[in-house]
Design an enzyme around this catalytic site. Structure first.
Site, short mmCIF file in Angstrom:
data_model
loop_
_atom_site.label_atom_id
_atom_site.label_comp_id
_atom_site.label_asym_id
_atom_site.label_seq_id
_atom_site.Cartn_x
_atom_site.Cartn_y
_atom_site.Cartn_z
N THR A 184 0.85 -1.20 0.00
CA THR A 184 0.00 0.00 0.00
C THR A 184 0.88 1.23 0.00
OG1 THR A 184 -0.10 0.16 2.39
CG2 THR A 184 -1.75 -1.22 1.34
N GLU A 329 -5.61 -3.44 -1.31
CA GLU A 329 -6.12 -4.68 -0.69
C GLU A 329 -7.35 -5.24 -1.41
OE1 GLU A 329 -5.36 -1.84 0.78
OE2 GLU A 329 -4.60 -2.11 2.82
N LYS A 437 -13.72 13.57 15.60
CA LYS A 437 -14.80 13.24 16.53
C LYS A 437 -15.09 14.44 17.40
CE LYS A 437 -14.55 8.32 16.71
NZ LYS A 437 -13.80 7.24 17.33
N TRP A 442 -19.30 12.32 14.28
CA TRP A 442 -18.20 12.36 13.32
C TRP A 442 -18.37 13.51 12.34
CZ3 TRP A 442 -17.41 6.54 11.58
CH2 TRP A 442 -16.90 5.82 12.67
N1 LIG Z 1 -12.49 7.42 -5.42
C1 LIG Z 1 -11.93 7.62 -4.23
N2 LIG Z 1 -12.33 8.63 -3.44
C2 LIG Z 1 -11.77 8.82 -2.23
N3 LIG Z 1 -10.77 8.08 -1.73
C3 LIG Z 1 -10.32 7.07 -2.47
C4 LIG Z 1 -10.87 6.78 -3.74
N4 LIG Z 1 -10.22 5.70 -4.23
C5 LIG Z 1 -9.31 5.35 -3.31
N5 LIG Z 1 -9.36 6.16 -2.24
C6 LIG Z 1 -8.52 6.12 -1.02
O1 LIG Z 1 -7.30 5.43 -1.33
C7 LIG Z 1 -7.13 4.33 -0.43
C8 LIG Z 1 -6.39 3.22 -1.07
O2 LIG Z 1 -5.10 3.66 -1.44
P1 LIG Z 1 -3.84 2.73 -1.48
O3 LIG Z 1 -4.23 1.29 -1.43
O4 LIG Z 1 -3.06 3.18 -2.66
O5 LIG Z 1 -2.94 3.02 -0.22
P2 LIG Z 1 -3.19 3.97 1.02
O6 LIG Z 1 -4.44 3.53 1.71
O7 LIG Z 1 -3.15 5.38 0.50
O8 LIG Z 1 -1.92 3.68 1.90
P3 LIG Z 1 -1.81 2.95 3.34
O9 LIG Z 1 -2.91 1.92 3.36
O10 LIG Z 1 -0.46 2.38 3.37
O11 LIG Z 1 -2.05 4.01 4.32
C9 LIG Z 1 -8.54 3.98 -0.01
O12 LIG Z 1 -8.55 3.30 1.23
C10 LIG Z 1 -9.21 5.34 0.06
O13 LIG Z 1 -8.97 5.97 1.29
MG LIG Z 2 -4.84 1.91 2.84
#
Ligand SMILES: Nc1ncnc2c1ncn2[C@@H]1O[C@H](COP(=O)(O)OP(=O)(O)OP(=O)(O)O)[C@@H](O)[C@H]1O
Ligand SMILES: [Mg+2]
Ligand SMILES: Nc1ncnc2c1ncn2[C@@H]1O[C@H](COP(=O)(O)OP(=O)(O)OP(=O)(O)O)[C@@H](O)[C@H]1O
Ligand SMILES: [Mg+2]
Lengths: 548, 548
Positions: A184, A329, A437, A442
């Site tokens: 990630t 994931e 919060k 929220w």
């Molecule tokens: N269309 C979208 N709108 C808003 N947020 C999004 C969208 N698509 C993805 N995301 C955000 O990106 C995340 C997924 O990103 P990625 O798997 O690249 O790693 P990351 O979550 O940024 O990193 P880490 O998990 O290591 O903190 C999602 O959990 C969400 O928070």
């Molecule tokens: Mg993530």
């Protein structure tokens, strides 16, 4: 009673075999990092992938070994993906844009035995390799002539595979075998490894072809802007060959002019990328007074999609923007804002609020939202809760961790907070770690950010919670102004007024020179929180508390 | 190394759970056999399916038991499908249009324990039940009031399920379990049983959603003309709920007026059926001077699609006709004439020759053509050979037979003869059993039929081979003229002249009152051959032999 249907393990080598055999002449066009355009075909890359497999086998790489790439999207990167997974090894895509210490952490965590890198990554490798003891071999994606100077032993890819045979047995193992490893992006903590399987990637690709997802057909020419190191370019590394779409791989250059040129010269019909890339393209288009000849639709995901992006693409260029949500994931596509029947009938303006949501869950995906105790919350489109997800292409756990990532019903915790309607339309309101919060309720930092960034003077906006003696936390709005702009806090509060609940109103507006972004272009709230940790809220008098 | 992805058995109950939960309010509209329209939803049918499952369990039906239905497409039939497979029993769809002796053969072969039938099938059941000792229970798809008089014990469906609970655990077994049983239509011999699995039907449905196949989305309203007893209505029984399409189930009435009325009143966007049904609809449309408001596209398969059908739909009604090919043994969809990029660019007229072909293989399907010795023949689009097929939703064997149906490479023999281009475009030239071997070369009976039926006076045309002392076999053309028409043999020979190879020219044209059709509307060549078995060819002088 067992069905009388053919045994047919869903291993990914089969779909590339299919593409090479039945879409053999379909082109894969790459732009190298020096700007040169290289044309190839599925059939030709299939032969090269087999050569690469043989080179791997000769180097002693076998089933389950991790082979890392550190590269932008190009045909060599593509063939390496299949050459690796074809023999049951695991293709580990490294993101060269991460911070060096993150990359070191990832390589050591994955215990990669080999790194195959774009020559442009040489300095980064010089810096990190001394800290990566598991790496035995480094290969640069170039020929002899293109080899960079290095203090470590390295070989050019072209001569490494040149003498290998173009036949090599692929597959023959279980579809449950791992095929790829991807970490990630580290927005909320240390990067975590997701270990994809042949079956899971195969099913994900199949599912994303449908009209309600990427809507991919053999008539498409796909510009793969989203990098392969982001969940296999959102699975398009598999879905495009599945249908025989033409692939255009842009290499390192993501600036508006380069992307626009490729779209026009290759007749691109479809593309997928994060919002920041699209914004750069639109800025360029406006400046250059350019248009699109063939582009019909783009998918936007990875971060929330600004309204202006959707409107400009539609109004000025006739391109349909469809938002998708997913995470490393989830392989990654899980929801797509493809309109429901009633929304599809509305005029465009009335569709925009739907297009701004993260979308509707696809088949093979189940979602629920829960409270902190894991209890289900209603699907009323209003109540936010932790978003939980289930399906055949959803992670069960992280690589090398004993996280026990699933709840009792088998759902994975996304770490996102969202609402959900009864017909499966999902809207992210926050990351769980960023949720504010206030008085037991929220506040969605993302909602406020999305509105604030619509102010004409704003370049970027971020909202974080700061501790408050009475309400626990209160929101503070950080604004990075457009170059040359000046503004008063009140202008932003006035702008927000009436657009959000009164008790969501930020207690302060702080103008900053720069809102820090993480390596993948997402707002880095970890760093903002560190910087603001000693921040004092203005006197309580000006605060509008919850339910005031 | 095993991937770290969630366990998620692809069992079909999951996709109906998904539809009921996330597309719960989406309608399923049925026309009963008395013409009445009944409106329901995925959520409501899901509850009834659970009641049905409980009734089955109470009757002692369990995993692997065969539950037969003899019914047209309706919401009860739909819920029975899921109620049966949900508990691991096998839904066996009987075709009420088969000859009674075929149905007896099938029921006994399958050892069905229960038959659930449309009340309209009562006479058929009276005739066959005495010969079907395995059948313990007969249920009619009606309430008390609608019960027909019978000499055997039978119960009304509605009261049978009425008191059952709406909850019942589904699934939990392996995706390899059998879910459905369907016998081929018996065109070339005794019907043969195909035992579908949860996994195979799931994958087939997923694969058919793609734009290059049925192109199904949640915005579609699907009129399911193709019966459920034809390979689960070409899999749409699974693919429609997968995406949440609205379903319209027409019951027994397939005449043009009934079908047209449903299309208009329900806003149907898409439908699938065999050519004869479409022909009836078009005949009605012309007579009634009617049009379509919402219909966009139709899939045609099960038999070759006449050119006039494609043109009339396009020219007069703006509806796109896409041909598909498949068989009961292939779940069934395997090739679809969705245009390649270069064909899509052509004007409509130039696309027609492609649309007349059986189509292009989908992903997850592999094809080859072989000679009688099983050796591969070239994919040159010209050489005909036995068509062999491989994939995860292709039969490996027939139910209760030890046929060893796969060749050494794992391919299944379709019994069709076709050509294949190097990019996977397949054209059926014949059934293997109908191929005419003349002077060591193959003549395609279907090619000649397709052209001959284009003659203005022809209603139907059939070509069969008759024994010939020198050439082994020579083609004879049978023509059924349109009502009131008269014609000379020479008119048809002239019409064929220049359109087929000279040595394909039929040695004789025989006018018949009626070309016999099998129970599914396909030309019954078995019966033609029987009728013509003593037929003497005209004197050899008029015969043009191969390579003359
Ligand atoms: N269309 C979208 N709108 C808003 N947020 C999004 C969208 N698509 C993805 N995301 C955000 O990106 C995340 C997924 O990103 P990625 O798997 O690249 O790693 P990351 O979550 O940024 O990193 P880490 O998990 O290591 O903190 C999602 O959990 C969400 O928070
Ligand atoms: Mg993530
Ligand atoms: N588009 C098409 N064009 C020409 N023929 C087709 C097409 N689609 C299907 N067919 C024919 O229909 C056959 C499949 O039909 P089905 O499975 O209903 O039973 P059948 O083959 O007619 O009966 P049996 O196998 O018992 O003789 C194919 O093998 C092919 O010959
Ligand atoms: Mg058959």
């Amino acid at each position: 009673m067992k069905a009388l249907m053919q045994d047919y393990a869903l291993t990914l080598d089969k779909l590339f075999d299919h593409a090479a055999k039945w879409h053999g002449g379909r082109e894969i066009v790459s732009r190298l990092n020096d700007g040169q355009i290289v044309r190839s075909t599925y059939a030709a890359l299939h032969r090269r992938a087999k050569q690469f497999s043989n080179a791997l086998l000769e180097a002693g790489i076998g089933v389950g070994d991790r082979v890392a790439t550190m590269a932008w999207n190009g045909s060599r990167h593509f063939e390496i993906c299949y050459g690796t997974l074809g023999i049951g090894a695991i293709h580990h895509t490294l993101n060269p844009r991460l911070f060096p210490e993150q990359i070191v952490y990832i390589i050591n965590h994955a215990a990669d035995r080999m790194i195959i890198a774009d020559a442009a990554c040489v300095d980064l490798l010089e810096e990190i390799l001394p800290q990566c003891p598991t790496v035995e071999t480094v290969i640069f994606l170039t020929d002899e002539a293109g080899m960079p100077e290095t203090s470590f032993a390295a070989r050019p890819y072209e001569s490494w595979i040149a003498d290998q045979s173009e036949t090599c047995p692929w597959g023959g193992f279980s579809e449950e075998e791992a095929a790829g490893l991807c970490y990630t992006s580290g927005t909320t903590g240390n990067p975590k490894g997701v270990l994809y399987g042949h079956r899971s990637n195969y099913l994900h690709a199949l599912m994303t072809l449908q009209p309600d997802a990427l809507n991919l057909s053999k008539r498409d020419t796909v510009l793969l802007v989203v990098p392969m190191y982001h969940a296999n370019a959102w699975g398009v590394v598999y879905s495009a060959p599945m249908v025989g779409a033409k692939l255009v791989l842009p290499g390192q250059h993501m600036d508006g002019a380069s992307i626009h040129e490729l779209i026009e010269s290759e007749g691109v019909t479809y593309s997928a990328a994060v919002p920041t890339v699209w914004q750069m393209l639109l800025d360029h288009m406006k400046e250059a007074g350019a248009g699109f000849t063939t582009l019909k639709r783009v998918t936007v995901g990875g971060a929330a999609c600004p309204e202006s992006l959707i409107r400009t693409f539609h109004d000025d260029y006739g391109v349909d923007v469809i938002q998708g949500w997913g995470m490393t994931e989830t392989s990654p596509l899980a929801t797509v804002a493809s309109p429901t029947p009633s929304i599809a009938e509305l005029p465009f303006d009335a569709q925009v609020p739907f297009k701004l949501k993260q979308g509707r869950l696809l088949c093979n995906i189940d979602l629920k939202i829960v409270d902190d105790a894991g209890q289900r919350l209603p699907h009323d489109g209003e109540t936010p809760g932790r978003l939980m997800i289930r399906g055949p292409a959803i992670a069960s756990d992280y690589y090398g961790e004993e996280t026990d990532a699933l709840d009792e019903e088998g759902f994975f915790d996304t770490g996102d907070v969202s609402t959900l309607t009864e017909d499966g339309i999902m809207q992210i309101t926050d990351r769980a770690k960023d949720v504010i919060k206030s008085g037991g309720e929220w506040i969605s930092s993302i909602d406020i950010e999305n509105i604030a960034v619509g102010h004409a003077k704003a370049q970027l906006a971020a909202v974080i919670g700061v501790t408050h003696p009475k309400w626990d936390e209160r929101p503070v709005l950080l604004v990075e102004l457009k170059p040359g702009e000046k503004a008063e806090a009140q202008e932003f509060l006035d702008y927000l007024d009436g657009k959000i609940a009164r008790w969501w109103m930020p207690d302060a507006v702080v103008f900053v020179d720069e809102i820090p972004l993480g390596p993948t272009g997402k707002i880095d709230k970890k760093r903002i929180r560190e910087r603001l940790k000693d921040y004092d809220l203005p006197p309580p008098a000006v605060i509008a508390g919850p339910r005031d």
